[in-house]
Design a protein around this motif. Structure first.
Motif, PDB file in Angstrom:
ATOM      1  N   ARG A 108       4.669   5.979   0.576  1.00 61.82           N
ATOM      2  CA  ARG A 108       4.130   5.306  -1.016  1.00 61.82           C
ATOM      3  C   ARG A 108       5.176   4.075  -1.313  1.00 61.82           C
ATOM      4  O   ARG A 108       6.602   4.197  -1.251  1.00 61.82           O
ATOM      5  CB  ARG A 108       4.449   6.200  -2.039  1.00 61.82           C
ATOM      6  N   VAL A 109       4.434   2.859  -1.598  1.00 57.40           N
ATOM      7  CA  VAL A 109       5.504   1.764  -1.660  1.00 57.40           C
ATOM      8  C   VAL A 109       4.892   0.821  -2.890  1.00 57.40           C
ATOM      9  O   VAL A 109       3.710   1.001  -3.314  1.00 57.40           O
ATOM     10  CB  VAL A 109       5.309   0.548  -0.356  1.00 57.40           C
ATOM     11  N   GLU A 110       5.821   0.217  -3.405  1.00 59.47           N
ATOM     12  CA  GLU A 110       5.570  -0.829  -4.695  1.00 59.47           C
ATOM     13  C   GLU A 110       5.898  -2.059  -4.121  1.00 59.47           C
ATOM     14  O   GLU A 110       7.084  -2.141  -3.764  1.00 59.47           O
ATOM     15  CB  GLU A 110       6.051  -0.263  -5.907  1.00 59.47           C
ATOM     16  N   VAL A 111       5.136  -3.084  -4.019  1.00 52.96           N
ATOM     17  CA  VAL A 111       5.393  -4.350  -3.620  1.00 52.96           C
ATOM     18  C   VAL A 111       5.055  -5.350  -4.584  1.00 52.96           C
ATOM     19  O   VAL A 111       3.968  -5.271  -5.164  1.00 52.96           O
ATOM     20  CB  VAL A 111       4.838  -4.514  -2.302  1.00 52.96           C
ATOM     21  N   GLY A 112       5.718  -6.478  -4.670  1.00 52.74           N
ATOM     22  CA  GLY A 112       5.293  -7.671  -5.679  1.00 52.74           C
ATOM     23  C   GLY A 112       4.600  -8.868  -4.857  1.00 52.74           C
ATOM     24  O   GLY A 112       4.200  -8.645  -3.805  1.00 52.74           O
ATOM     25  N   PRO A 113       4.525 -10.018  -5.474  1.00 53.06           N
ATOM     26  CA  PRO A 113       3.557 -11.211  -4.811  1.00 53.06           C
ATOM     27  C   PRO A 113       4.488 -11.391  -3.565  1.00 53.06           C
ATOM     28  O   PRO A 113       3.283 -11.905  -2.510  1.00 53.06           O
ATOM     29  CB  PRO A 113       4.011 -11.985  -6.067  1.00 53.06           C
ATOM     30  N   ALA A 114       5.383 -11.209  -3.277  1.00 53.33           N
ATOM     31  CA  ALA A 114       6.021 -11.750  -1.803  1.00 53.33           C
ATOM     32  C   ALA A 114       5.708 -10.840  -0.856  1.00 53.33           C
ATOM     33  O   ALA A 114       6.006 -10.995   0.100  1.00 53.33           O
ATOM     34  CB  ALA A 114       7.331 -12.215  -2.079  1.00 53.33           C
ATOM     35  N   GLY A 115       5.095  -9.412  -1.339  1.00 55.81           N
ATOM     36  CA  GLY A 115       5.069  -8.446  -0.248  1.00 55.81           C
ATOM     37  C   GLY A 115       6.419  -7.704   0.227  1.00 55.81           C
ATOM     38  O   GLY A 115       6.467  -6.987   1.158  1.00 55.81           O
TER      39      GLY A 115
END
Length: 142
Positions: free
Chosen positions: A118-125
């Protein structure tokens, strides 16, 4: 309009390189002007439209069933997205089913293999969480 869009980071690097190249020729260009020119070079009227298109293109790739590649705890992986939820603009929580299990322990005496993360990533990935050497836990390829 070009379908092969750069990432936001790459687009900003292009603008910075343009400013430097023009400064070497004696032409002073502001950062926002450079961004506008990069957008126009890619067939867009302005930076806002270009920025929106880049984000839309990137986030399309993060939909359920899509395939992604990247690094998890500095180890390369390929995976299928099982779930994807937008938390806020540019930030997604996803569950990834890895093709090959990744060992999340760096000790030779034992292992802990993980096949699903399970991951949370932002606009830059990238994830906000980082390892002790400063590298993001998760880095998705553009």
């Amino acid at each position: 309009m070009t379908r092969d869009l750069p990432t936001l980071i790459d687009a900003k690097k292009l603008a910075k390189a343009l400013r430097k190249r023009l400064a070497d020729e004696g032409v002073i260009l502001g950062h926002s002007q450079a961004l506008e020119r990069i957008a126009q070079d890619h067939g867009f009227r302005d930076w806002n439209g270009f920025h929106a298109a880049i984000e839309a293109h990137q986030f399309e790739a993060w939909s359920v069933g899509a395939r992604v590649t990247g690094h998890y705890l500095s180890q390369p992986f390929a995976a299928k997205i099982l779930s994807s939820e937008q938390l806020r603009p540019g930030w997604f929580r996803m569950i990834l089913d890895l093709d090959e299990a990744v060992d999340v322990v760096r000790f030779e005496s034992f292992s802990n293999l993980r096949k699903q993360i399970r991951v949370e990533v932002g606009p830059a990935g990238h994830s906000k969480e980082r390892t002790s050497d400063g590298r993001p836990h998760v880095e998705l390829d553009p």
